[in-house]
Design an enzyme around this catalytic site. Structure first.
Site, short mmCIF file in Angstrom:
data_model
loop_
_atom_site.label_atom_id
_atom_site.label_comp_id
_atom_site.label_asym_id
_atom_site.label_seq_id
_atom_site.Cartn_x
_atom_site.Cartn_y
_atom_site.Cartn_z
N ASP A 198 21.09 25.90 5.13
CA ASP A 198 20.88 27.24 4.57
C ASP A 198 20.78 27.22 3.06
O ASP A 198 19.91 27.87 2.47
CB ASP A 198 21.99 28.18 5.03
CG ASP A 198 23.38 27.68 4.66
OD1 ASP A 198 24.08 28.36 3.90
OD2 ASP A 198 23.78 26.61 5.14
N THR A 224 20.72 21.20 10.21
CA THR A 224 22.18 21.18 10.10
C THR A 224 22.77 20.92 11.47
O THR A 224 22.31 21.47 12.47
CB THR A 224 22.78 22.50 9.56
OG1 THR A 224 24.20 22.47 9.69
CG2 THR A 224 22.27 23.71 10.30
N ASP A 226 25.63 21.84 12.31
CA ASP A 226 26.48 22.98 12.65
C ASP A 226 25.78 24.00 13.55
O ASP A 226 26.44 24.83 14.17
CB ASP A 226 26.96 23.70 11.38
CG ASP A 226 27.95 22.87 10.58
OD1 ASP A 226 28.36 21.80 11.07
OD2 ASP A 226 28.30 23.27 9.46
N MET A 277 33.16 19.58 13.44
CA MET A 277 32.56 20.24 12.28
C MET A 277 32.08 21.65 12.65
O MET A 277 31.73 21.93 13.78
CB MET A 277 31.41 19.42 11.73
CG MET A 277 31.84 18.39 10.70
SD MET A 277 30.43 17.67 9.82
CE MET A 277 31.30 16.71 8.58
N ARG A 279 32.13 24.89 9.68
CA ARG A 279 32.99 25.61 8.73
C ARG A 279 32.90 27.12 8.94
O ARG A 279 33.90 27.83 8.91
CB ARG A 279 32.59 25.26 7.29
CG ARG A 279 33.53 25.85 6.23
CD ARG A 279 33.04 25.56 4.82
NE ARG A 279 31.78 26.22 4.54
CZ ARG A 279 31.67 27.51 4.18
NH1 ARG A 279 32.75 28.27 4.10
NH2 ARG A 279 30.50 28.05 3.93
N GLU A 359 36.25 23.27 12.89
CA GLU A 359 36.75 22.92 11.56
C GLU A 359 37.16 24.16 10.77
O GLU A 359 38.17 24.16 10.07
CB GLU A 359 35.65 22.16 10.82
CG GLU A 359 35.91 21.85 9.37
CD GLU A 359 34.67 21.30 8.69
OE1 GLU A 359 34.80 20.79 7.57
OE2 GLU A 359 33.56 21.39 9.27
N GLY A 567 28.98 12.23 14.05
CA GLY A 567 27.90 13.01 14.66
C GLY A 567 26.71 13.17 13.74
O GLY A 567 25.56 13.18 14.18
N ARG A 568 26.98 13.31 12.44
CA ARG A 568 25.88 13.41 11.48
C ARG A 568 25.03 12.15 11.48
O ARG A 568 23.82 12.20 11.24
CB ARG A 568 26.42 13.63 10.06
CG ARG A 568 27.16 14.90 9.84
CD ARG A 568 27.39 15.24 8.39
NE ARG A 568 27.54 14.12 7.49
CZ ARG A 568 27.83 14.23 6.20
NH1 ARG A 568 28.02 15.42 5.68
NH2 ARG A 568 27.95 13.17 5.44
#
Length: 695
Positions: A198, A224, A226, A277, A279, A359, A567-568
């Site tokens: 973002d 991302t 996320d 993860m 946030r 997270e 994971g990233r």
């Protein structure tokens, strides 16, 4: 060591090198895999069609700051069946395209570059691509490489962003954007593609505005793990169901968590607490829970939406007033919810389990969010007023706490109603020291609280342990004993199991028997046997009863795990390989069609592949004002879990089955490792598949 190596003969050395080859069979298969292309991209020419029916609210600040791109429509890529000569020339002209990785890595990033590169070269072999090293920092410092076919082939379908590295530098000033423009002009770029989340797409929007008069196009790519880049129109039409990388990270986490399910079910003594993860949003928690069927999965958005109905009803009965403290779950109440599941499972002999928490769960706890908001403001104000860094000025926790105390006492500033009051100070000082220190950690580059640096799981589980101790003392937290095991033990000791069961258990006839709540020690055990006439007061307790009592005593043991960076960096799933590759293709066709300030997207991503539709979404229409570093800034809005979505409703409906607090086996699901077979792999995330179901 070297002498020993030299003694190895040539044949053995050759065979050893083959065995130790850095490329496994799986890796070689990945590198040779060709992702499927959306059929539109097999056409000789395409054009862009404006979809005016897709509307978004227009933020007034975005309109003021991004006037050149605010009125961009959604554009879909369509086949141009009859282009004229000028259109053919423009479409196939040689281009120089720059590409930037921005923010944290996400599986599939290399395939975005591969798709863009392949399509660029397909239409004109003279076109060139330049990759800026270490993200926006490389762009500002004019550090780049020319991306070649060999480089692309080396990284196809592989995880990481290591082809050109990544970075987090923000384009947060006019001087930076002008410098970026100068460098792009120096390379004679026709377009710049920014692959990021973002904040990175926010950068893309401002660069598109700044570059507009130069003719250099800027396109964003949704990246991302996320999963918090999701785009819906005002009419709730989904245009971007998720970002690339989300599926791969969720699958990697799910496989690890599934392994823990195997472990926990084997030694039956640990609760594995897994922080993943996320946030701002709990998309990864929801997806990994659906993948693994864990006993407890906490969705932050649901906690924020919580209303204590019992407390609300009580307040209305007593005075007819709404108790606004009933809105939003507290840490204490959350710990009670977790304890309830732990106790219920233990009653059926399952004093172990699996839990996933996001997270950023603390951001959804009202009392904690108030602290975070106030502390963000205090830190930002100090930095601005004193032109000093708060954390350098007050390096220790005690110094920070002293500064907050002085604010609450009116000794700092002249505000009649200070943002940090005496009540805040009292409540804050009741928190554990490590948690207070965590809430005061240095903010990230965007001014966000860094949840990954706080041991969220420790905060929550310490409260859980504390309450479980209370329940143990009350005789409510006990481990159920399989009645057949009890009978075997008693028979082996020469005791009549049926005679003694009513004195020991509150449910002597059930499959799992529970020692009575008032038997909480050897002393109370003896008293129960004496009162039942099974033992004389002066007699010692037979060892068999001591053994049974000890089997019923519940010990709460946890193992904590954090899943994020693994994971990233995982290799992408087939879905992400294909998705990211088609995003790269889409980016080229948006550029060739003259678009700028658009985010490449695939409409109908949640549906079968043959329904996928490449498009460009106006980034400016996705922007809104958000508090950053104590002030409002225009940024791209993150997407949180929709509690009205099919995926969440299904999760909510079946999660009690996953608790498995009954005479039943656990419901754990093994999703399997990330493979590379389209026949065996999921074709898209479970959340997307569920959301595509028609109600």
């Amino acid at each position: 060591m070297e002498d020993n190596i030299l003694k190895i003969n040539a044949d053995v050395r050759t065979q050893a090198n083959e065995i130790m080859n850095e490329y496994s069979g799986e890796t070689l298969a990945r590198k040779q895999f060709s992702p499927e292309k959306i059929d539109i991209f097999n056409a000789s020419h395409t054009c862009l069609e404006a979809l005016e029916e897709y509307r978004f609210l227009k933020d007034t600040e975005a309109e003021r700051m991004l006037p050149g791109i605010i009125n961009n429509p959604v554009q879909q890529v369509i086949i141009d069946p009859d282009p004229d000569d000028n259109a053919k020339t423009q479409f196939s002209k040689p281009r120089n395209i720059g590409v930037v990785f921005s923010g944290g890595p996400a599986p599939g990033g290399h395939n975005v570059i591969a798709g863009l590169f392949d399509e660029m070269k397909r239409f004109n072999s003279q076109s060139k691509m330049f990759g800026f090293i270490k993200g926006p920092e490389g762009l500002l410092e004019n550090r780049y490489i020319e991306i070649t076919a060999e480089l692309v082939d080396y990284h196809r379908n592989m995880g990481g962003f290591d082809m050109i590295k990544t970075g987090r530098t923000k384009m947060d000033s006019g001087s930076k954007m002008e410098l970026a423009l100068t460098i792009c002009r120096g390379l004679n770029l026709d377009a710049l593609v920014i692959i990021g989340g973002d904040d990175s797409n926010t950068n893309a929007a401002f660069l598109a505005q700044h570059f507009k008069s130069s003719g250099i196009k800027v396109i964003g790519i949704p990246k991302t793990i996320d999963g918090d880049i999701q785009v819906k129109t005002d009419e709730s039409k989904v245009l971007c169901a998720t970002s690339f990388g989300f599926h791969s990270a969720a699958r990697a986490f799910a496989q690890n968590i599934s392994n823990l399910a195997n472990d926990g079910s084997s030694d039956i003594k640990y609760w594995h607490v897994c922080k993943v993860m996320g946030r701002v949003a709990s998309h990864l928690t929801l997806e990994t829970a659906l993948q693994t069927h864990v006993n407890i999965a906490l969705i932050g958005e649901e906690l924020a939406d919580y209303v204590d109905q019992e407390r609300m009803a009580k307040s209305l009965e007593q005075g007819g007033q709404v108790d606004y403290n009933a809105y939003g779950i507290t840490l204490r109440h959350l710990s009670r919810v977790i304890c309830d599941i732990i106790v219920r499972r233990a009653a059926f002999g399952k004093n172990y389990g699996l839990m996933i928490i996001p997270e950023g769960i603390l951001e959804f706890i009202n009392e904690i969010q108030v602290f975070i908001t106030k502390l963000n403001k205090i830190i930002a104000d100090y930095n601005r007023i004193h032109d000093l860094d708060f954390h350098r000025a007050f390096p220790t926790l005690n110094e920070k706490l002293d500064y907050l105390r002085r604010i609450s006492q009116g000794l700092v500033g002249k505000d009649r109603f200070p943002i940090w009051n005496v009540r805040d100070d009292e409540l804050f000082n009741q928190l554990p020291g490590f948690f207070r220190e965590g809430l005061l950690v240095e903010r990230d580059l965007h001014g966000n609280f860094q949840f990954s640096q706080v041991k969220t799981e420790k905060i929550i589980m310490d409260m859980v342990k504390e309450y479980l101790d209370v329940l143990r003392e009350q005789g409510r937290y006990k481990v159920g004993i399989l009645r057949d095991d009890y009978v075997s033990l008693m028979d082996a000791a020469g005791m009549d199991p049926e005679l003694f069961a009513p004195a020991l258990f509150k449910n002597p006839k059930e499959k799992y028997v529970l020692v009575k709540p008032d038997i909480i020690s050897l002393k109370t055990l003896k008293l129960a046997l004496v009162n039942a006439g099974m033992l004389d007061a002066e007699d010692e307790i037979p060892q068999i009863f001591i053994n049974i009592f000890r089997k019923s005593q519940a010990e709460f043991n946890i193992q904590t795990h954090f899943y994020g960076y693994d994971g990233r960096g995982t290799d992408p799933t087939c879905f992400d390989c294909c998705y990211a590759y088609n995003l790269g293709l889409t980016a080229f066709h948006l550029i060739a069609g003259g678009a700028t300030g658009q985010m490449a997207a695939i409409i109908n991503l949640e549906k079968d592949f043959h329904k996928w539709q490449p498009a460009g979404i106006p980034i400016a229409r996705l922007m809104h004002l958000e508090e950053r570093k104590g002030r409002l800034e225009l940024v791209m809005e993150k997407s949180i879990v929709d509690l009205e979505s099919n995926a969440f409703k299904v999760f909510k409906a079946i999660r009690e089955d996953w608790v498995a607090a009954c005479e039943c086996p656990d419901r754990f699901r093994n999703p399997g490792a990330i493979g590379f077979s389209k026949e065996m792999e999921e074709d898209r995330p479970l959340t997307l598949r569920l959301n595509a179901l028609q109600s």
